[in-house]
Scaffold this motif. Structure first.
Motif, PDB file in Angstrom:
ATOM      1  N   GLU A  63       0.747  -1.017  -0.034  1.00 39.29           N
ATOM      2  CA  GLU A  63      -0.028   0.097  -0.169  1.00 39.29           C
ATOM      3  C   GLU A  63       0.968   1.217   0.182  1.00 39.29           C
ATOM      4  N   HIS A  64       0.585   2.148  -0.883  1.00 37.81           N
ATOM      5  CA  HIS A  64       1.427   3.260  -0.915  1.00 37.81           C
ATOM      6  C   HIS A  64       2.715   3.017  -1.343  1.00 37.81           C
ATOM      7  N   GLY A  65       3.263   2.000  -1.913  1.00 37.40           N
ATOM      8  CA  GLY A  65       4.563   1.601  -1.903  1.00 37.40           C
ATOM      9  C   GLY A  65       5.195   0.988  -1.011  1.00 37.40           C
ATOM     10  N   CYS A  66       4.555   0.486   0.058  1.00 30.28           N
ATOM     11  CA  CYS A  66       4.991   0.046   1.293  1.00 30.28           C
ATOM     12  C   CYS A  66       4.553  -1.514   1.535  1.00 30.28           C
ATOM     13  N   LEU A  67       5.316  -2.332   1.773  1.00 32.57           N
ATOM     14  CA  LEU A  67       4.754  -3.797   2.155  1.00 32.57           C
ATOM     15  C   LEU A  67       4.268  -3.609   3.765  1.00 32.57           C
ATOM     16  N   ILE A  68       3.144  -3.954   4.137  1.00 31.07           N
ATOM     17  CA  ILE A  68       2.514  -3.805   5.597  1.00 31.07           C
ATOM     18  C   ILE A  68       1.634  -5.048   5.798  1.00 31.07           C
ATOM     19  N   TRP A  69       1.604  -5.289   7.024  1.00 26.24           N
ATOM     20  CA  TRP A  69       0.364  -5.835   7.486  1.00 26.24           C
ATOM     21  C   TRP A  69      -0.814  -5.123   8.071  1.00 26.24           C
ATOM     22  N   SER A  70      -1.805  -5.429   7.400  1.00 28.90           N
ATOM     23  CA  SER A  70      -3.203  -4.285   7.825  1.00 28.90           C
ATOM     24  C   SER A  70      -4.003  -5.197   8.544  1.00 28.90           C
ATOM     25  N   PHE A  71      -4.274  -4.745   9.628  1.00 29.47           N
ATOM     26  CA  PHE A  71      -5.570  -5.503  10.676  1.00 29.47           C
ATOM     27  C   PHE A  71      -6.479  -4.377  10.983  1.00 29.47           C
ATOM     28  N   ASP A  72      -7.658  -5.136  10.652  1.00 30.50           N
ATOM     29  CA  ASP A  72      -8.845  -4.430  10.719  1.00 30.50           C
ATOM     30  C   ASP A  72      -9.246  -5.176  12.309  1.00 30.50           C
ATOM     31  N   LEU A  73      -9.331  -4.146  13.154  1.00 32.94           N
ATOM     32  CA  LEU A  73      -9.584  -4.896  14.605  1.00 32.94           C
ATOM     33  C   LEU A  73     -10.884  -4.446  15.302  1.00 32.94           C
ATOM     34  N   LYS A  74     -11.522  -5.236  15.921  1.00 30.27           N
ATOM     35  CA  LYS A  74     -12.761  -4.914  16.654  1.00 30.27           C
ATOM     36  C   LYS A  74     -12.330  -4.626  18.241  1.00 30.27           C
ATOM     37  N   VAL A  75     -12.742  -3.313  18.599  1.00 32.68           N
ATOM     38  CA  VAL A  75     -12.412  -3.054  20.015  1.00 32.68           C
ATOM     39  C   VAL A  75     -13.632  -3.207  20.774  1.00 32.68           C
ATOM     40  N   LYS A  76     -13.739  -4.177  21.709  1.00 32.02           N
ATOM     41  CA  LYS A  76     -14.792  -4.011  22.734  1.00 32.02           C
ATOM     42  C   LYS A  76     -15.303  -2.565  22.942  1.00 32.02           C
ATOM     43  N   GLY A  77     -16.663  -2.388  23.076  1.00 32.57           N
ATOM     44  CA  GLY A  77     -17.262  -1.352  23.429  1.00 32.57           C
ATOM     45  C   GLY A  77     -17.118  -0.263  22.556  1.00 32.57           C
ATOM     46  N   THR A  78     -16.567  -0.503  21.147  1.00 32.86           N
ATOM     47  CA  THR A  78     -16.766   0.245  20.264  1.00 32.86           C
ATOM     48  C   THR A  78     -17.291   0.364  18.906  1.00 32.86           C
ATOM     49  N   VAL A  79     -17.637   1.159  18.161  1.00 33.42           N
ATOM     50  CA  VAL A  79     -18.376   0.801  16.794  1.00 33.42           C
ATOM     51  C   VAL A  79     -17.342   1.093  15.662  1.00 33.42           C
ATOM     52  N   GLY A  80     -17.615   0.116  14.598  1.00 31.78           N
ATOM     53  CA  GLY A  80     -16.757   0.192  13.410  1.00 31.78           C
ATOM     54  C   GLY A  80     -15.363  -0.624  13.970  1.00 31.78           C
ATOM     55  N   VAL A  81     -14.375  -0.363  13.249  1.00 24.92           N
ATOM     56  CA  VAL A  81     -13.049  -1.189  13.145  1.00 24.92           C
ATOM     57  C   VAL A  81     -12.161  -0.121  13.398  1.00 24.92           C
ATOM     58  N   HIS A  82     -10.911  -0.574  13.961  1.00 25.50           N
ATOM     59  CA  HIS A  82      -9.754   0.160  14.206  1.00 25.50           C
ATOM     60  C   HIS A  82      -8.693  -0.346  12.951  1.00 25.50           C
ATOM     61  N   GLU A  83      -8.214   0.423  12.019  1.00 27.89           N
ATOM     62  CA  GLU A  83      -7.333  -0.236  11.124  1.00 27.89           C
ATOM     63  C   GLU A  83      -5.850   0.017  11.642  1.00 27.89           C
ATOM     64  N   VAL A  84      -5.187  -0.902  11.898  1.00 28.09           N
ATOM     65  CA  VAL A  84      -3.557  -0.646  12.056  1.00 28.09           C
ATOM     66  C   VAL A  84      -2.854  -1.469  11.276  1.00 28.09           C
ATOM     67  N   GLN A  85      -1.799  -0.526  10.886  1.00 24.51           N
ATOM     68  CA  GLN A  85      -0.789  -1.024   9.611  1.00 24.51           C
ATOM     69  C   GLN A  85       0.545  -1.020  10.105  1.00 24.51           C
ATOM     70  N   ILE A  86       1.023  -2.301   9.940  1.00 28.40           N
ATOM     71  CA  ILE A  86       2.256  -2.640  10.833  1.00 28.40           C
ATOM     72  C   ILE A  86       3.371  -2.731   9.478  1.00 28.40           C
ATOM     73  N   ASP A  87       4.587  -1.965   9.728  1.00 27.08           N
ATOM     74  CA  ASP A  87       5.714  -2.464   8.466  1.00 27.08           C
ATOM     75  C   ASP A  87       5.924  -4.097   8.721  1.00 27.08           C
ATOM     76  N   ALA A  88       5.852  -4.483   7.364  1.00 34.35           N
ATOM     77  CA  ALA A  88       6.122  -6.036   7.367  1.00 34.35           C
ATOM     78  C   ALA A  88       7.720  -6.083   7.243  1.00 34.35           C
ATOM     79  N   GLY A  89       8.586  -5.210   7.482  1.00 29.06           N
ATOM     80  CA  GLY A  89       9.873  -5.325   7.348  1.00 29.06           C
ATOM     81  C   GLY A  89      10.670  -5.156   8.731  1.00 29.06           C
ATOM     82  N   ASP A  90      10.093  -4.393   9.530  1.00 28.53           N
ATOM     83  CA  ASP A  90      10.688  -3.970  10.942  1.00 28.53           C
ATOM     84  C   ASP A  90       9.735  -4.163  12.013  1.00 28.53           C
ATOM     85  N   GLY A  91       8.443  -4.035  11.768  1.00 30.86           N
ATOM     86  CA  GLY A  91       7.254  -4.615  12.878  1.00 30.86           C
ATOM     87  C   GLY A  91       6.950  -3.209  13.540  1.00 30.86           C
TER      88      GLY A  91
END
Length: 120
Positions: A63-91
């Motif tokens: 995404e945008h030229g970067c290799l990432i781990w993308s996570f859509d996370l459901k957080v207890k007590g919230t509506v929607g998701v929280h997207e967290v992107q992690i660099d797949a090279g250095d974490g």
């Protein structure tokens, strides 16, 4: 001009792995230095109570030229998701954004438009 802008953006992204355009999922997997499990732990650690977080979706992607781990996370007590992107090279966490249900739906529609149909 647009291609040059995209290349410049990719060159300035704060990520450690810049995969080639149109790389296959298998090629992306070979470039990833961080496992999905390690990236997931890092993504959940963004929250005060990681035990209140469940993975709704995850993907290794460019995404945008970067290799990432993308996570859509459901957080207890919230509506929607929280997207967290992690660099797949250095974490490292590259982004952490809450998405409303409407924004999540729009993003999924956009992703479907951009996904090429496999040739038969």
């Amino acid at each position: 001009m647009l291609a040059a802008t995209g290349a410049a953006l990719a060159a300035t992204m704060p990520c450690s792995v810049h995969p080639p355009k149109n790389a296959t999922k298998a090629e992306l997997a070979k470039l990833a230095k961080v496992s999905q499990a390690d990236a997931e732990r890092t993504a959940k650690a963004v929250f005060k109570n990681p035990s209140d977080v469940a993975v709704a979706d995850s993907e290794l992607e460019a995404e945008h030229g970067c290799l990432i781990w993308s996570f859509d996370l459901k957080v207890k007590g919230t509506v929607g998701v929280h997207e967290v992107q992690i660099d797949a090279g250095d974490g490292k966490v590259l982004s952490s954004v809450h998405e409303t249900p409407a924004k999540e739906t729009a993003e999924k529609k956009n992703d479907q438009k951009q996904t090429p149909t496999p040739k038969r």
